[in-house]
Design an enzyme around this catalytic site. Structure first.
Site, PDB file in Angstrom:
ATOM      1  N   LYS A  22      51.186 -21.666  16.498  1.00 17.60           N
ATOM      2  CA  LYS A  22      49.908 -21.369  15.848  1.00 17.60           C
ATOM      3  C   LYS A  22      50.076 -20.212  14.864  1.00 17.60           C
ATOM      4  CE  LYS A  22      46.752 -18.669  18.039  1.00 17.60           C
ATOM      5  NZ  LYS A  22      46.316 -17.548  17.197  1.00 17.60           N
ATOM      6  N   ASN A  23      50.656 -19.109  15.359  1.00 18.46           N
ATOM      7  CA  ASN A  23      50.709 -17.916  14.516  1.00 18.46           C
ATOM      8  C   ASN A  23      51.638 -18.071  13.314  1.00 18.46           C
ATOM      9  OD1 ASN A  23      48.853 -16.728  16.147  1.00 18.46           O
ATOM     10  ND2 ASN A  23      50.279 -15.336  17.179  1.00 18.46           N
ATOM     11  N   ARG A  94      40.575 -13.852  12.671  1.00 13.55           N
ATOM     12  CA  ARG A  94      41.122 -12.698  11.980  1.00 13.55           C
ATOM     13  C   ARG A  94      42.264 -13.073  11.023  1.00 13.55           C
ATOM     14  NH1 ARG A  94      42.011  -7.243  11.894  1.00 13.55           N
ATOM     15  NH2 ARG A  94      44.190  -6.830  11.450  1.00 13.55           N
ATOM     16  N   CYS A 118      37.327  -7.955  17.164  1.00 15.97           N
ATOM     17  CA  CYS A 118      37.357  -9.101  18.051  1.00 15.97           C
ATOM     18  C   CYS A 118      37.439  -8.557  19.457  1.00 15.97           C
ATOM     19  CB  CYS A 118      38.508 -10.042  17.711  1.00 15.97           C
ATOM     20  SG  CYS A 118      40.091  -9.396  18.128  1.00 15.97           S
ATOM     21  N   ARG A 123      41.078  -3.764  15.515  1.00 12.49           N
ATOM     22  CA  ARG A 123      41.986  -4.443  14.596  1.00 12.49           C
ATOM     23  C   ARG A 123      41.667  -4.184  13.114  1.00 12.49           C
ATOM     24  NH1 ARG A 123      43.043 -10.353  17.222  1.00 12.49           N
ATOM     25  NH2 ARG A 123      45.082 -10.176  16.247  1.00 12.49           N
ATOM     26  N   ASP A 309      50.784 -11.261  23.778  1.00 12.40           N
ATOM     27  CA  ASP A 309      50.124 -12.559  23.955  1.00 12.40           C
ATOM     28  C   ASP A 309      50.553 -13.272  25.242  1.00 12.40           C
ATOM     29  OD1 ASP A 309      48.770 -12.152  21.617  1.00 12.40           O
ATOM     30  OD2 ASP A 309      49.958 -13.520  20.400  1.00 12.40           O
ATOM     31  N   ILE A 331      49.777  -2.741  22.489  1.00  9.65           N
ATOM     32  CA  ILE A 331      49.453  -3.296  21.166  1.00  9.65           C
ATOM     33  C   ILE A 331      47.944  -3.278  20.911  1.00  9.65           C
ATOM     34  CG2 ILE A 331      49.744  -5.276  19.604  1.00  9.65           C
ATOM     35  CD1 ILE A 331      52.416  -4.104  20.503  1.00  9.65           C
ATOM     36  N   ARG A 401      41.543 -22.903  20.472  1.00  7.40           N
ATOM     37  CA  ARG A 401      42.094 -22.184  19.320  1.00  7.40           C
ATOM     38  C   ARG A 401      43.615 -22.159  19.383  1.00  7.40           C
ATOM     39  NH1 ARG A 401      40.605 -16.482  19.067  1.00  7.40           N
ATOM     40  NH2 ARG A 401      42.018 -16.759  17.336  1.00  7.40           N
TER      41      ARG A 401
HETATM   42  C1  UD1 Z   1      49.393 -11.062  15.349  1.00  3.70           C
HETATM   43  C2  UD1 Z   1      49.143 -12.321  16.127  1.00  3.70           C
HETATM   44  C3  UD1 Z   1      48.533 -12.012  17.501  1.00  3.70           C
HETATM   45  C4  UD1 Z   1      49.415 -11.025  18.240  1.00  3.70           C
HETATM   46  C5  UD1 Z   1      49.682  -9.788  17.376  1.00  3.70           C
HETATM   47  C6  UD1 Z   1      50.646  -8.797  18.015  1.00  3.70           C
HETATM   48  C7  UD1 Z   1      48.704 -13.928  14.362  1.00  3.70           C
HETATM   49  C8  UD1 Z   1      47.726 -14.804  13.705  1.00  3.70           C
HETATM   50  N1  UD1 Z   1      48.244 -13.182  15.381  1.00  3.70           N
HETATM   51  O1  UD1 Z   1      48.110 -10.461  15.116  1.00  3.70           O
HETATM   52  O2  UD1 Z   1      48.436 -13.225  18.243  1.00  3.70           O
HETATM   53  O3  UD1 Z   1      48.753 -10.605  19.426  1.00  3.70           O
HETATM   54  O4  UD1 Z   1      50.239 -10.197  16.112  1.00  3.70           O
HETATM   55  O5  UD1 Z   1      51.837  -9.424  18.315  1.00  3.70           O
HETATM   56  O6  UD1 Z   1      49.874 -13.907  14.023  1.00  3.70           O
HETATM   57  N2  UD1 Z   1      46.688  -2.625  13.156  1.00  3.70           N
HETATM   58  C9  UD1 Z   1      46.127  -1.563  12.482  1.00  3.70           C
HETATM   59  N3  UD1 Z   1      45.973  -1.658  11.125  1.00  3.70           N
HETATM   60  C10 UD1 Z   1      46.338  -2.777  10.421  1.00  3.70           C
HETATM   61  C11 UD1 Z   1      46.917  -3.859  11.123  1.00  3.70           C
HETATM   62  C12 UD1 Z   1      47.088  -3.760  12.499  1.00  3.70           C
HETATM   63  O7  UD1 Z   1      45.781  -0.529  13.076  1.00  3.70           O
HETATM   64  O8  UD1 Z   1      46.165  -2.803   9.196  1.00  3.70           O
HETATM   65  C13 UD1 Z   1      46.837  -2.551  14.630  1.00  3.70           C
HETATM   66  C14 UD1 Z   1      45.957  -3.583  15.330  1.00  3.70           C
HETATM   67  O9  UD1 Z   1      44.633  -3.110  15.508  1.00  3.70           O
HETATM   68  C15 UD1 Z   1      46.672  -3.802  16.642  1.00  3.70           C
HETATM   69  C16 UD1 Z   1      48.158  -3.637  16.259  1.00  3.70           C
HETATM   70  O10 UD1 Z   1      48.153  -2.935  15.002  1.00  3.70           O
HETATM   71  O11 UD1 Z   1      46.323  -2.825  17.573  1.00  3.70           O
HETATM   72  C17 UD1 Z   1      48.901  -4.952  16.118  1.00  3.70           C
HETATM   73  O12 UD1 Z   1      48.341  -5.707  15.092  1.00  3.70           O
HETATM   74  P1  UD1 Z   1      49.170  -6.763  14.222  1.00  3.70           P
HETATM   75  O13 UD1 Z   1      50.629  -6.693  14.549  1.00  3.70           O
HETATM   76  O14 UD1 Z   1      48.761  -6.590  12.808  1.00  3.70           O
HETATM   77  O15 UD1 Z   1      48.589  -8.106  14.801  1.00  3.70           O
HETATM   78  P2  UD1 Z   1      47.965  -9.319  14.022  1.00  3.70           P
HETATM   79  O16 UD1 Z   1      48.774  -9.654  12.833  1.00  3.70           O
HETATM   80  O17 UD1 Z   1      46.502  -9.098  13.854  1.00  3.70           O
END
Ligand code: UD1
Length: 422
Positions: A22-23, A94, A118, A123, A309, A331, A401
């Protein structure tokens, strides 16, 4: 609203095919915005999140067709496109924010709604926007939308040091940098297999990318990208989830398409918990070494660490262990919402901030429970399969999802599971 009803007890034996990730698919799809030529993805999973991304891309003017096999997505984006990603679609998922980088790279401007929080945490998107800012984008938040504009109409290469190895920000910047002028270096980049899969696809499209899979990714911008056909990598989270099925219930399950390199840290913890994983010609075979699950401590980390996850599913298993396990969630700030539901099934869990202490109780008891998010949903189903009596998991739309054909896949290995409509 549908629910899933499971009857506990009984071993699971047989094979479970693992779908495309999915991701990975959710970041490969927006890559179609980077080229005027067709991009075809094979091995795409059949999930509602993929439908949401399809609707978003279509709203931007891309053509997206799902072929008859349900697993091939034929996309193209040859005409003028709309650069506004509307709140109505973005709020559902997201990962919609992954159109920001490609739109900005292609058109020099974009308006993308902020996705909002979420259930698992706030996030924010600051790592994405700070990186694009260094590449010459002016980004302003107005009316809930990020209004982004590349100075001079085209992004330029930059050296970007991420404060945290964000998966989404690495993907957004990597896509944006493929068409930027000059070279972009991302330091402290995410190393997830989905990043490597995106880089592989972008390279097929003519992008010049090095270092994916390490903490430093270098992208040399090019003037245009071409079309490509690309198979989506195996879903390591679906893989890990189904590897846990025989750990909960006994028996032996072979996860078809499974690869050890996708789940290294997870397999180490399974081994410590007393679960054997062996590589076969077709995937990974999993079996409990003895009837008892041993307690293990888990800390979630970016890849190659233990994935957040898989934390909910592992917590559910450790509820059935002998001894006390400590789980540390590093995370997301609010990712123990499955704990109160597991407690309804007789689990002994104490949550203090980002730590959860799980005292194994051996056997859980069936109960009506509520799914609070995607991974929580499946953890409750697995817990129900190993519990005494019946478990009814409501609000299973979360499940659609991220897990295709759950009932079919688990029934095929002997689980007593059905989906019921209220
Ligand atoms: C992706 C995955 C999700 C997985 C996560 C961590 C997809 C669609 N989703 O989510 O399933 O759980 O990686 O492995 O690929 N953060 C910030 N600022 C930012 C971006 C992120 O503070 O601009 C923080 C987030 O709030 C969170 C952490 O960083 O606490 C990890 O986020 P991130 O690695 O960006 O996860 P996603 O890409 O949203």
């Amino acid at each position: 609203m549908d629910s899933i009803v499971v009857q506990g007890g009984g071993e699971l034996n047989g094979q479970i095919p693992i779908a495309g990730a999915k991701n990975a698919c959710l970041t490969l799809m927006p890559a179609t915005l980077l080229s005027e030529e067709p991009l075809t993805l094979t091995n795409a999973p059949r999930l509602s999140d993929i439908k949401t991304m399809t609707a978003l891309l279509q709203s931007l003017g891309a053509e997206v067709a799902t072929m008859q096999d349900g697993k091939t997505l034929a996309m193209s984006c040859h005409s003028d496109i709309n650069t506004r990603a509307e709140y109505e679609i973005v709020r559902k998922m997201r990962a919609s924010n992954l159109v920001l980088g490609p739109l900005l790279a292609r058109e020099g401007h974009a308006e993308v709604s902020l996705p909002g929080g979420c259930a698992i945490g706030a996030r924010p998107m600051d790592i994405h926007t700070d990186g694009l800012g260094l590449m010459g984008a002016e980004i302003e938040l107005r009316d809930g939308y990020l209004h982004a504009k590349a100075q001079g109409g085209r992004l330029k290469g930059a050296v970007i040091d991420f404060p945290f190895a964000s998966v989404g920000a690495t993907e957004n910047i990597m896509m944006a940098a493929t068409l930027a002028k000059g070279t972009t270096v991302i330091n402290n980049a995410a190393r997830e297999p989905e990043i490597v899969d995106l880089a592989d696809c972008l390279r097929k499209m003519g992008a010049q990318i090095d270092g994916d899979g390490t903490s430093t990714i270098t992208i040399q911008g090019v003037d245009r990208l071409n079309g490509a056909t690309h198979p989506v990598v195996t879903d390591r989270i679906e893989l890990g989830t189904y590897m846990l099925a025989p750990a909960f219930c006994g028996g032996e399950v072979e996860c078809l398409g499974g690869r050890l390199d996708l789940v290294g840290a997870f397999v180490q913890k399974l081994d410590m918990a007393g679960i054997d994983v062996t590589e076969t010609a077709k995937g990974l075979k999993v079996k409990r070494r003895t009837d008892e699950i041993k307690a293990v401590d888990i800390t979630t980390e970016p890849f190659p660490g233990f994935p957040t996850d898989l934390q909910a599913q592992m917590m559910a298993l450790l509820c059935t262990a002998i001894g006390t396990s400590v789980l540390e969630e590093k995370i997301f700030e609010n990712r123990f919402m499955h704990a109160p539901e597991l407690i309804r099934m007789g689990a002994d869990i104490e949550v203090h901030g980002g730590n959860a202490t799980v005292k194994g109780v051996g056997k859980l008891k069936g109960a009506p429970v509520m799914a609070t998010d995607l991974r929580a949903s499946i953890s409750l189903i697995l817990a129900g399969l190993a519990a005494t009596g019946e478990t009814k998991v409501s609000r299973v739309y979360h499940l659609d999802r991220g897990y295709e054909h759950v009932v079919r896949k688990l029934s095929a290995v002997g689980a007593k599971i059905e989906r019921v409509s209220e």
